[in-house]
Design a protein around this motif. Sequence first.
Motif, PDB file in Angstrom:
ATOM      1  N   ILE A 216      53.731 209.449  86.625  1.00 40.19           N
ATOM      2  CA  ILE A 216      52.434 209.804  86.018  1.00 40.19           C
ATOM      3  C   ILE A 216      51.864 211.058  86.695  1.00 40.19           C
ATOM      4  O   ILE A 216      51.376 211.972  86.031  1.00 40.19           O
ATOM      5  N   LEU A 217      51.974 211.107  88.031  1.00 39.98           N
ATOM      6  CA  LEU A 217      51.373 212.225  88.767  1.00 39.98           C
ATOM      7  C   LEU A 217      52.164 213.518  88.627  1.00 39.98           C
ATOM      8  O   LEU A 217      51.594 214.593  88.440  1.00 39.98           O
ATOM      9  N   LYS A 218      53.517 213.398  88.749  1.00 40.88           N
ATOM     10  CA  LYS A 218      54.308 214.628  88.828  1.00 40.88           C
ATOM     11  C   LYS A 218      54.899 215.080  87.511  1.00 40.88           C
ATOM     12  O   LYS A 218      55.126 216.268  87.312  1.00 40.88           O
ATOM     13  N   ARG A 219      55.235 214.105  86.658  1.00 41.16           N
ATOM     14  CA  ARG A 219      55.887 214.463  85.399  1.00 41.16           C
ATOM     15  C   ARG A 219      55.295 213.663  84.241  1.00 41.16           C
ATOM     16  O   ARG A 219      55.990 212.850  83.613  1.00 41.16           O
ATOM     17  N   PRO A 220      54.014 213.884  83.939  1.00 41.23           N
ATOM     18  CA  PRO A 220      53.390 213.113  82.854  1.00 41.23           C
ATOM     19  C   PRO A 220      54.136 213.268  81.522  1.00 41.23           C
ATOM     20  O   PRO A 220      54.111 212.357  80.689  1.00 41.23           O
ATOM     21  N   ASP A 221      54.846 214.402  81.356  1.00 43.51           N
ATOM     22  CA  ASP A 221      55.612 214.606  80.117  1.00 43.51           C
ATOM     23  C   ASP A 221      56.715 213.560  79.964  1.00 43.51           C
ATOM     24  O   ASP A 221      57.045 213.153  78.853  1.00 43.51           O
ATOM     25  N   LEU A 222      57.284 213.090  81.097  1.00 43.77           N
ATOM     26  CA  LEU A 222      58.339 212.070  81.019  1.00 43.77           C
ATOM     27  C   LEU A 222      57.768 210.724  80.559  1.00 43.77           C
ATOM     28  O   LEU A 222      58.439 209.958  79.885  1.00 43.77           O
ATOM     29  N   MET A 223      56.525 210.451  80.937  1.00 46.66           N
ATOM     30  CA  MET A 223      55.903 209.161  80.594  1.00 46.66           C
ATOM     31  C   MET A 223      55.850 208.958  79.074  1.00 46.66           C
ATOM     32  O   MET A 223      55.895 207.829  78.608  1.00 46.66           O
ATOM     33  N   GLU A 224      55.766 210.059  78.342  1.00 45.41           N
ATOM     34  CA  GLU A 224      55.674 209.925  76.885  1.00 45.41           C
ATOM     35  C   GLU A 224      56.927 209.284  76.308  1.00 45.41           C
ATOM     36  O   GLU A 224      56.903 208.678  75.257  1.00 45.41           O
ATOM     37  N   ARG A 225      58.054 209.432  77.026  1.00 47.56           N
ATOM     38  CA  ARG A 225      59.309 208.875  76.512  1.00 47.56           C
ATOM     39  C   ARG A 225      59.675 207.544  77.180  1.00 47.56           C
ATOM     40  O   ARG A 225      60.670 206.925  76.849  1.00 47.56           O
ATOM     41  N   PHE A 226      58.866 207.130  78.141  1.00 46.44           N
ATOM     42  CA  PHE A 226      59.136 205.894  78.876  1.00 46.44           C
ATOM     43  C   PHE A 226      58.706 204.688  78.043  1.00 46.44           C
ATOM     44  O   PHE A 226      57.618 204.676  77.490  1.00 46.44           O
ATOM     45  N   VAL A 227      59.601 203.701  77.927  1.00 39.61           N
ATOM     46  CA  VAL A 227      59.256 202.489  77.179  1.00 39.61           C
ATOM     47  C   VAL A 227      58.972 201.377  78.188  1.00 39.61           C
ATOM     48  O   VAL A 227      59.899 200.817  78.777  1.00 39.61           O
ATOM     49  N   PRO A 228      57.679 201.057  78.423  1.00 41.25           N
ATOM     50  CA  PRO A 228      57.358 200.087  79.477  1.00 41.25           C
ATOM     51  C   PRO A 228      57.685 198.648  79.087  1.00 41.25           C
ATOM     52  O   PRO A 228      57.438 198.233  77.953  1.00 41.25           O
ATOM     53  N   ALA A 229      58.222 197.911  80.048  1.00 46.18           N
ATOM     54  CA  ALA A 229      58.406 196.467  79.867  1.00 46.18           C
ATOM     55  C   ALA A 229      57.031 195.816  80.093  1.00 46.18           C
ATOM     56  O   ALA A 229      56.094 196.500  80.516  1.00 46.18           O
ATOM     57  N   ARG A 230      56.948 194.502  79.844  1.00 43.69           N
ATOM     58  CA  ARG A 230      55.652 193.819  79.989  1.00 43.69           C
ATOM     59  C   ARG A 230      55.056 194.045  81.394  1.00 43.69           C
ATOM     60  O   ARG A 230      53.896 194.397  81.547  1.00 43.69           O
ATOM     61  N   GLU A 231      55.908 193.870  82.433  1.00 42.72           N
ATOM     62  CA  GLU A 231      55.451 194.051  83.816  1.00 42.72           C
ATOM     63  C   GLU A 231      54.891 195.465  84.023  1.00 42.72           C
ATOM     64  O   GLU A 231      53.874 195.661  84.688  1.00 42.72           O
ATOM     65  N   ASP A 232      55.566 196.449  83.406  1.00 49.65           N
ATOM     66  CA  ASP A 232      55.176 197.844  83.587  1.00 49.65           C
ATOM     67  C   ASP A 232      53.808 198.136  82.976  1.00 49.65           C
ATOM     68  O   ASP A 232      53.066 198.983  83.473  1.00 49.65           O
ATOM     69  N   GLN A 233      53.488 197.442  81.875  1.00 48.93           N
ATOM     70  CA  GLN A 233      52.203 197.726  81.205  1.00 48.93           C
ATOM     71  C   GLN A 233      51.037 197.467  82.149  1.00 48.93           C
ATOM     72  O   GLN A 233      50.100 198.255  82.234  1.00 48.93           O
ATOM     73  N   GLY A 234      51.124 196.339  82.879  1.00 49.75           N
ATOM     74  CA  GLY A 234      50.094 196.011  83.872  1.00 49.75           C
ATOM     75  C   GLY A 234      50.046 197.053  84.967  1.00 49.75           C
ATOM     76  O   GLY A 234      48.964 197.473  85.396  1.00 49.75           O
ATOM     77  N   ILE A 235      51.235 197.484  85.406  1.00 46.79           N
ATOM     78  CA  ILE A 235      51.305 198.487  86.483  1.00 46.79           C
ATOM     79  C   ILE A 235      50.650 199.786  86.026  1.00 46.79           C
ATOM     80  O   ILE A 235      49.833 200.363  86.742  1.00 46.79           O
ATOM     81  N   ILE A 236      50.978 200.236  84.818  1.00 50.12           N
ATOM     82  CA  ILE A 236      50.422 201.501  84.309  1.00 50.12           C
ATOM     83  C   ILE A 236      48.895 201.422  84.279  1.00 50.12           C
ATOM     84  O   ILE A 236      48.199 202.339  84.728  1.00 50.12           O
TER      85      ILE A 236
END
Length: 245
Positions: A216-236
């Motif tokens: 998120i901090l260094k490469r926000p452009d990559l986040m657009e293509r990241f598909v978060p799992a359920r656990e990741d949604q909470g983390i984000i």
Amino acid sequence: MIFTILTLFPNLFSSPLQESIIKRAVEKGLIEFNILNIRDFAVDIHRTCDDSPYGGGPGMVMKIEPISRTMEYVEHSAGRRPKFVLLTPQGRLFDQGTAERLARNPHLCLICGRYEGVDERVLTLVDEEISIGDYVLSGGEVPALVLIDAISRHVPGVLGNEQSSIDESFKEHLLEYPQYTRPDVFEDMEVPSVLLSGNHEEIRRWRRREAIKKTILKRPDLMERFVPAREDQGIIKKVMEELSE
Ligand code: ADE
């Protein structure tokens, strides 16, 4: 997998292909390199490979005949047409997905352009044009080495399991979590205590959170293509809250 390289500067390839992971892959017979000097296939006694551009203008253009003759030689001696890739700043941007796809070819022929460009008709002879980034280098040799390194990592047996899983995380479009090694304190900088805790589940969760935060901090452009799992949604959600504080 066979890599054939067509270049006017074969010496540029001697040491980079004789070190580390690539060296071991060659020794194991997993990859093989043929390096051909395009100049050896020039048609005149001066072995000319470049000429001034039609219509005028600065610089020199790589001629089509020596390139075409080298390609014919490669196809003829292999008994089968390899995939021909031209390295050029005008090509499609190279990424991890392309590395993986190209690794499925048994024989890749990388053509290194030089000078101010190659005769446009060469484009009709190749299967793909690839660029390694939006900047101009003196030639396709360094880009060819970049492709070889990234592609070889996808050839079965080249990497151990541990290293392969590091590459897998990049395929997810996430940067790698922070890594530390001894000493646990350097000047006033401490290794995060969770990594010394021995609690594997906590370490796994911490690493996931840090990988997401870093991306998120260094490469926000990559986040657009990241598909978060359920656990990741909470983390984000938590990371975003932390960052907005
Ligand atoms: N040749 C010169 N610059 C290049 C680049 N950025 N990518 C691929 N080939 C090149």
